[in-house]
Design an enzyme around this catalytic site. Structure first.
Site, PDB file in Angstrom:
ATOM      1  N   ARG A   1       0.819  -1.208   0.000  1.00 15.64           N
ATOM      2  CA  ARG A   1       0.000   0.000   0.000  1.00 15.64           C
ATOM      3  C   ARG A   1       0.857   1.265   0.000  1.00 15.64           C
ATOM      4  O   ARG A   1       0.512   2.250  -0.595  1.00 15.64           O
ATOM      5  CB  ARG A   1      -0.915  -0.035   1.228  1.00 15.64           C
TER       6      ARG A   1
ATOM      7  N   LYS B   1      -7.466 -21.164  12.537  1.00 12.35           N
ATOM      8  CA  LYS B   1      -6.412 -22.179  12.421  1.00 12.35           C
ATOM      9  C   LYS B   1      -6.955 -23.574  12.736  1.00 12.35           C
ATOM     10  O   LYS B   1      -6.589 -24.563  12.091  1.00 12.35           O
ATOM     11  CB  LYS B   1      -5.254 -21.830  13.359  1.00 12.35           C
TER      12      LYS B   1
HETATM   13  P1  NDP Z   1       1.200  -6.487   8.251  1.00 17.40           P
HETATM   14  O1  NDP Z   1       0.065  -5.601   8.619  1.00 17.40           O
HETATM   15  O2  NDP Z   1       2.482  -6.313   8.950  1.00 17.40           O
HETATM   16  O3  NDP Z   1       1.465  -6.361   6.683  1.00 17.40           O
HETATM   17  C1  NDP Z   1       0.444  -6.275   5.734  1.00 17.40           C
HETATM   18  C2  NDP Z   1       1.008  -5.590   4.519  1.00 17.40           C
HETATM   19  O4  NDP Z   1       0.011  -5.536   3.514  1.00 17.40           O
HETATM   20  C3  NDP Z   1       1.452  -4.136   4.775  1.00 17.40           C
HETATM   21  O5  NDP Z   1       2.621  -3.925   4.051  1.00 17.40           O
HETATM   22  C4  NDP Z   1       0.283  -3.334   4.218  1.00 17.40           C
HETATM   23  O6  NDP Z   1       0.635  -2.031   3.817  1.00 17.40           O
HETATM   24  C5  NDP Z   1      -0.066  -4.185   3.029  1.00 17.40           C
HETATM   25  N1  NDP Z   1      -1.406  -3.940   2.511  1.00 17.40           N
HETATM   26  C6  NDP Z   1      -2.549  -3.807   3.201  1.00 17.40           C
HETATM   27  N2  NDP Z   1      -3.573  -3.621   2.350  1.00 17.40           N
HETATM   28  C7  NDP Z   1      -3.050  -3.611   1.109  1.00 17.40           C
HETATM   29  C8  NDP Z   1      -3.587  -3.451  -0.186  1.00 17.40           C
HETATM   30  N3  NDP Z   1      -4.888  -3.267  -0.385  1.00 17.40           N
HETATM   31  N4  NDP Z   1      -2.736  -3.518  -1.233  1.00 17.40           N
HETATM   32  C9  NDP Z   1      -1.423  -3.720  -1.056  1.00 17.40           C
HETATM   33  N5  NDP Z   1      -0.852  -3.883   0.147  1.00 17.40           N
HETATM   34  C10 NDP Z   1      -1.659  -3.833   1.215  1.00 17.40           C
HETATM   35  O7  NDP Z   1       0.657  -7.962   8.390  1.00 17.40           O
HETATM   36  P2  NDP Z   1       1.511  -9.279   8.683  1.00 17.40           P
HETATM   37  O8  NDP Z   1       2.707  -9.309   7.830  1.00 17.40           O
HETATM   38  O9  NDP Z   1       1.656  -9.427  10.146  1.00 17.40           O
HETATM   39  O10 NDP Z   1       0.479 -10.409   8.246  1.00 17.40           O
HETATM   40  C11 NDP Z   1       0.289 -10.761   6.891  1.00 17.40           C
HETATM   41  C12 NDP Z   1      -0.501 -12.070   6.842  1.00 17.40           C
HETATM   42  O11 NDP Z   1       0.250 -13.086   7.504  1.00 17.40           O
HETATM   43  C13 NDP Z   1      -1.846 -12.017   7.570  1.00 17.40           C
HETATM   44  O12 NDP Z   1      -2.749 -12.834   6.892  1.00 17.40           O
HETATM   45  C14 NDP Z   1      -1.530 -12.605   8.931  1.00 17.40           C
HETATM   46  O13 NDP Z   1      -2.655 -13.200   9.554  1.00 17.40           O
HETATM   47  C15 NDP Z   1      -0.528 -13.672   8.532  1.00 17.40           C
HETATM   48  N6  NDP Z   1       0.368 -14.114   9.576  1.00 17.40           N
HETATM   49  C16 NDP Z   1       1.050 -13.202  10.329  1.00 17.40           C
HETATM   50  C17 NDP Z   1       1.947 -13.616  11.277  1.00 17.40           C
HETATM   51  C18 NDP Z   1       2.719 -12.645  12.102  1.00 17.40           C
HETATM   52  O14 NDP Z   1       3.482 -13.075  12.992  1.00 17.40           O
HETATM   53  N7  NDP Z   1       2.614 -11.337  11.870  1.00 17.40           N
HETATM   54  C19 NDP Z   1       2.182 -15.046  11.517  1.00 17.40           C
HETATM   55  C20 NDP Z   1       1.428 -15.940  10.666  1.00 17.40           C
HETATM   56  C21 NDP Z   1       0.545 -15.466   9.744  1.00 17.40           C
HETATM   57  P3  NDP Z   1       0.805  -0.860   4.928  1.00 17.40           P
HETATM   58  O15 NDP Z   1       2.195  -1.049   5.476  1.00 17.40           O
HETATM   59  O16 NDP Z   1       0.627   0.398   4.186  1.00 17.40           O
HETATM   60  O17 NDP Z   1      -0.266  -1.087   5.957  1.00 17.40           O
HETATM   61  N1  HSE Z   2      -1.664 -13.143  15.359  1.00  9.23           N
HETATM   62  C1  HSE Z   2      -1.205 -14.464  15.177  1.00  9.23           C
HETATM   63  C2  HSE Z   2      -0.719 -15.011  16.503  1.00  9.23           C
HETATM   64  C3  HSE Z   2      -0.086 -14.498  14.172  1.00  9.23           C
HETATM   65  O1  HSE Z   2      -0.488 -14.233  17.434  1.00  9.23           O
HETATM   66  O2  HSE Z   2      -0.592 -16.229  16.641  1.00  9.23           O
HETATM   67  C4  HSE Z   2       0.350 -15.898  13.823  1.00  9.23           C
HETATM   68  O3  HSE Z   2      -0.643 -16.574  13.125  1.00  9.23           O
END
Ligand code: NDP
Ligand code: HSE
Length: 438
Positions: free
Chosen positions: A45, A205
């Site tokens: 984004r 999950k």
């Molecule tokens: P973040 O919020 O850190 O990252 C999401 C990213 O997507 C950001 O860069 C955001 O941009 C971007 N984004 C949001 N909307 C749009 C859009 N419409 N177009 C393009 N880019 C977009 O999330 P996470 O990395 O933590 O999580 C990502 C996925 O992984 C989720 O499904 C989460 O459930 C899963 N997950 C996360 C874990 C974790 O430890 N964090 C562990 C396991 C799974 P911007 O920076 O501008 O907001």
């Molecule tokens: N929000 C999730 C957690 C990220 O805390 O377990 C990993 O799926």
């Protein structure tokens, strides 16, 4: 062989971690996969925030549809999260014959059936190891490593944020809100952290684990879901005095009448390994008929642990790019045309043991009334403790641990006990599982 081109959608915690791991370990990953795997496209984004980090080596855009529609991209990695626009992006990628890797458990739990059907029609793969247990390869273990077993039950600590909160509250007496804020700052929590604390993330999950364990379609709406926000420090401490720990578990169990899928705080004996899984660590205990119990343990959230699973999926997909689509590992472990319609049970039908905390007026006959009601519902008591009244309080806490009983009988007993004049507050009920072998 020509490297595989990867387009990453979303460059936050997991997207950034995936870029770092793929870059740092590129040559070993190529030796494992048989060809290079390189990120050629990133959509996020706010591209300005990440431009410097990518050092101009990838095509960077704010439009994720430009990536899924680009013919040069072989595999799309969806790391935006949520359903909108993630669902449309994944469906477009599949329609464009691209393979997909995602960490998005909400997307898979809610829309996995339709996504996998589309992927099978197009002959592409959708891999989602990072969706459960962060970096722990638990999906691969159940889907492939345990393929010869019948799974009797599994029980998992599958939300790192929730486990981090419970651990810090217990060990350091920190407040719920303070620890949650730290989990958010560390990148563990979901965009909407109520998903973590109200059990929704764990239910996503568990829906996935239940499907791959039992070969049933994904049924998130049938998962009984309870979070941790109502737990008190007193319950944590009373549980410890009785020899238990409170953990937020996702439980899937096969019983004669169907399959239980439930997420709730649970007392478990403190001597179990899983009772000692603390902080952001996750663990899934699987009881399988041939192998017996196995425990899969590791970091359940965070940038590089989650990237580890994303990259493993990329390697898996790359290795099988040339394999006959009919003979790849099925998305939900069982062949799509062999999924079963075994019912997921209502919570009323589930059998478990219970911890009950009552606030009772301290006068003769109160406990006799309570035990009579439990007896009438065929509920047998394992332990009962009366605590001292807090200073100035007009009632005392009474803790009761019961043997196993069907939930609807317990609901009836709780309703009758709460109606007694001598019971001054709602009963706190926490389910209890011994997690012994059967
Ligand atoms: P973040 O919020 O850190 O990252 C999401 C990213 O997507 C950001 O860069 C955001 O941009 C971007 N984004 C949001 N909307 C749009 C859009 N419409 N177009 C393009 N880019 C977009 O999330 P996470 O990395 O933590 O999580 C990502 C996925 O992984 C989720 O499904 C989460 O459930 C899963 N997950 C996360 C874990 C974790 O430890 N964090 C562990 C396991 C799974 P911007 O920076 O501008 O907001
Ligand atoms: N929000 C999730 C957690 C990220 O805390 O377990 C990993 O799926």
């Amino acid at each position: 062989m020509k490297p595989v081109n990867v387009g990453v959608l979303g460059f936050g915690t997991v997207g950034g971690g995936t870029y770092d791991v793929l870059t740092r370990n590129a040559s070993e990953i190529a030796r494992r996969a048989g060809r290079g795997i390189r990120i050629t496209h990133v959509a996020t984004r706010s591209p300005d925030k990440v431009q410097q980090r990518l050092q101009g080596q990838v095509s960077l855009t704010a439009d994720p549809f430009a990536v899924v529609n680009d013919p040069k991209v072989d595999i799309v990695v969806e790391l935006i999260g949520g359903n909108d626009p993630a669902l449309e992006l994944v469906k477009t990628a599949i329609d464009n014959n691209k393979h997909v890797v995602t960490a998005n458990k909400a997307l898979i739990a809610l829309h996995g059936n339709e996504i996998f059907a589309a992927a099978s029609r197009q002959g592409v793969m959708v891999a989602f190891e990072a969706a459960v247990g962060g970096g722990i390869p638990v999906i691969k273990a159940i889907r492939e490593g345990l393929a010869g077993n019948r799974i009797n039950w599994l029980a998992g600590i599958i939300n790192g944020t929730g486990n981090f909160i419970l651990t810090e509250m217990r060990d350091k007496g920190r407040s719920f809100a303070e620890v949650l804020a730290e989990a958010q700052a560390l990148g563990y929590a979901e965009a909407d952290p109520t998903f973590d604390v109200e059990g929704i993330d764990a239910a996503h999950k568990l829906a996935i684990l239940g499907s791959i364990a039992y070969g049933i379609p994904l049924q998130f709406d049938k998962v009984y879901t309870e979070g941790i926000s109502h737990l008190t420090g007193d319950d944590v401490s009373y549980a410890e005095q009785l020899g238990y720990r409170i953990k937020h578990l996702g439980i899937a169990r096969r019983v004669a009448q169907g399959i239980e899928l439930r997420v709730h705080p649970t007392l478990i004996p403190e001597k179990r390994l899983i009772a000692n899984v603390d902080g952001v660590m996750n663990a899934v205990l699987v009881q399988a008929d041939a192998l017996g119990p196995t425990l899969y343990y590791g970091a359940g959230a965070g940038a590089e642990p989650t990237a580890s699973a994303v990259v493993a999926d990329l390697v898996d997909v790359t290795r099988t790019l040339t394999a006959d689509p009919e003979n790849r590992v099925p998305h939900l472990a069982f062949q799509a045309d062999a999924l079963s319609n075994t019912p997921v049970l209502e919570m009323d039908e589930v059998e478990t043991a219970y911890y009950l905390r009552l606030q009772a007026v301290d006068e003769p006959g109160v406990l006799a009334d309570v035990t009579r009601i439990l007896g009438d519902q065929q509920i047998s008591i394992e332990a009962i403790i009366q605590k001292q009244a807090a200073k100035g309080a007009d009632s005392i806490p009474v803790i009761i641990v019961t043997h196993r009983v069907v939930e609807k009988q317990m609901n009836a007993a709780i309703e009758q006990i709460e109606a007694l004049q001598t019971i001054t507050d709602k009963i706190c009920r926490i389910r209890l599982e011994t997690l012994s072998r059967d």
